[in-house]
Design an enzyme around this catalytic site. Sequence first.
Site, PDB file in Angstrom:
ATOM      1  N   THR A  12      -9.323   3.141   7.193  1.00  0.00           N
ATOM      2  CA  THR A  12      -8.918   1.807   7.646  1.00  0.00           C
ATOM      3  C   THR A  12      -7.445   1.752   8.037  1.00  0.00           C
ATOM      4  O   THR A  12      -6.932   0.678   8.347  1.00  0.00           O
ATOM      5  CB  THR A  12      -9.184   0.755   6.556  1.00  0.00           C
ATOM      6  OG1 THR A  12      -8.503   1.132   5.355  1.00  0.00           O
ATOM      7  CG2 THR A  12     -10.667   0.629   6.264  1.00  0.00           C
ATOM      8  N   ALA A  13      -6.749   2.884   8.015  1.00  0.00           N
ATOM      9  CA  ALA A  13      -5.324   2.912   8.334  1.00  0.00           C
ATOM     10  C   ALA A  13      -5.117   3.441   9.755  1.00  0.00           C
ATOM     11  O   ALA A  13      -5.650   2.883  10.719  1.00  0.00           O
ATOM     12  CB  ALA A  13      -4.582   3.743   7.287  1.00  0.00           C
ATOM     13  N   ASP A  39       0.817  -1.206   0.000  1.00  0.00           N
ATOM     14  CA  ASP A  39       0.000   0.000   0.000  1.00  0.00           C
ATOM     15  C   ASP A  39       0.856   1.264   0.000  1.00  0.00           C
ATOM     16  O   ASP A  39       0.511   2.257  -0.641  1.00  0.00           O
ATOM     17  CB  ASP A  39      -0.931   0.007   1.215  1.00  0.00           C
ATOM     18  CG  ASP A  39      -2.156  -0.869   1.015  1.00  0.00           C
ATOM     19  OD1 ASP A  39      -2.334  -1.399  -0.100  1.00  0.00           O
ATOM     20  OD2 ASP A  39      -2.934  -1.022   1.971  1.00  0.00           O
ATOM     21  N   GLY A  40       1.996   1.230   0.707  1.00  0.00           N
ATOM     22  CA  GLY A  40       2.857   2.398   0.739  1.00  0.00           C
ATOM     23  C   GLY A  40       3.379   2.747  -0.638  1.00  0.00           C
ATOM     24  O   GLY A  40       3.443   3.931  -1.017  1.00  0.00           O
ATOM     25  N   ASP A  93      -1.623  12.068  21.750  1.00  0.00           N
ATOM     26  CA  ASP A  93      -0.366  11.550  21.204  1.00  0.00           C
ATOM     27  C   ASP A  93      -0.247  11.829  19.712  1.00  0.00           C
ATOM     28  O   ASP A  93       0.855  11.963  19.184  1.00  0.00           O
ATOM     29  CB  ASP A  93      -0.261  10.044  21.450  1.00  0.00           C
ATOM     30  CG  ASP A  93       0.264   9.717  22.837  1.00  0.00           C
ATOM     31  OD1 ASP A  93       0.615  10.650  23.585  1.00  0.00           O
ATOM     32  OD2 ASP A  93       0.313   8.521  23.177  1.00  0.00           O
TER      33      ASP A  93
END
Length: 299
Positions: free
Chosen positions: A181-182, A69-70, A170
């Site tokens: 979805t990530a 995906d990246g 954070d």
Amino acid sequence: MAIHRIGLVLHPVRDTSAQVEAIQRWAATHDGEVVLSEGDRARAIDGVAVLDDGTFTTTVDGLISLGGDGTMLGALRRVADAPVPVLGVNMGNLGFLAEIGPDELPQALDRLVVDNFTIEPHSGLEVRLGGEEAPTIAFNDVAISRVPGAGSVQASMAVDGRRYGYYRCDALIVATPTGSTAYNYAAGGPVVSPAAQGMLVTPASPMSGISRPLMLGPGEALRVELLAAAGRPALEVDGDVRGHLAPGDVVDVVFRPDAGFVVRFDAAAHQQRQRLKLSLLDLPLLPDELRELGAPTTG
């Protein structure tokens, strides 16, 4: 579909030579040309031209992404100024964007030339830091993330110029529907249909201030300003660190529809596999363990 010049975007470390050779052989019999960008010169094979980055991104008729995906997100970003179709070949594990595996590549190429596919538009986020004229494009998300030892993320938020509230957390994640979805999902945010329009704003590990996800409409402009006690968080675009922020820095984000185009052969089946893969993320198993169970780990 007339694709005379095919651009390849390669995974930075995986061996994709077999797939590159297969694409080159196919192109040679279909009046096509296969090209790489300058960054992949060392991995070129005979018959594959290497172009400078500017020529590569402005002259290709379509891209084939060989990786996870990246890699595919990077391919979409490369041609975001003038989108062309991107075909994703999943060389990794639980890929969500890429539809086909390496063994399906020959059939996929044949389907391209007879127009046996659809184009799936993907929205993006235009991200500007400090009033920059040229935006950076994110297809999954942009995140302002805490750096260990450098303080928490503390930021105020405005929507269309109206103050909305502040965050102490954070990380502050702004995601597209596809990107829900990530990082957004990992932070407890909702999964949103890729057909939806708009931006998700989700804090990770909120300590005070706004603590729940927020969905903004496609026409609403988001501005995040770091407060005096914000520390020096990282600015991440689709998981890549683009720099570090300081108190007083401003990040502007707006929604861009149809920022990229993805080749789909069976959209319904792809969505079904996505739902299955998403459920697998909740299992305490490594990819190799999933393979032992016979679960699908490639697109």
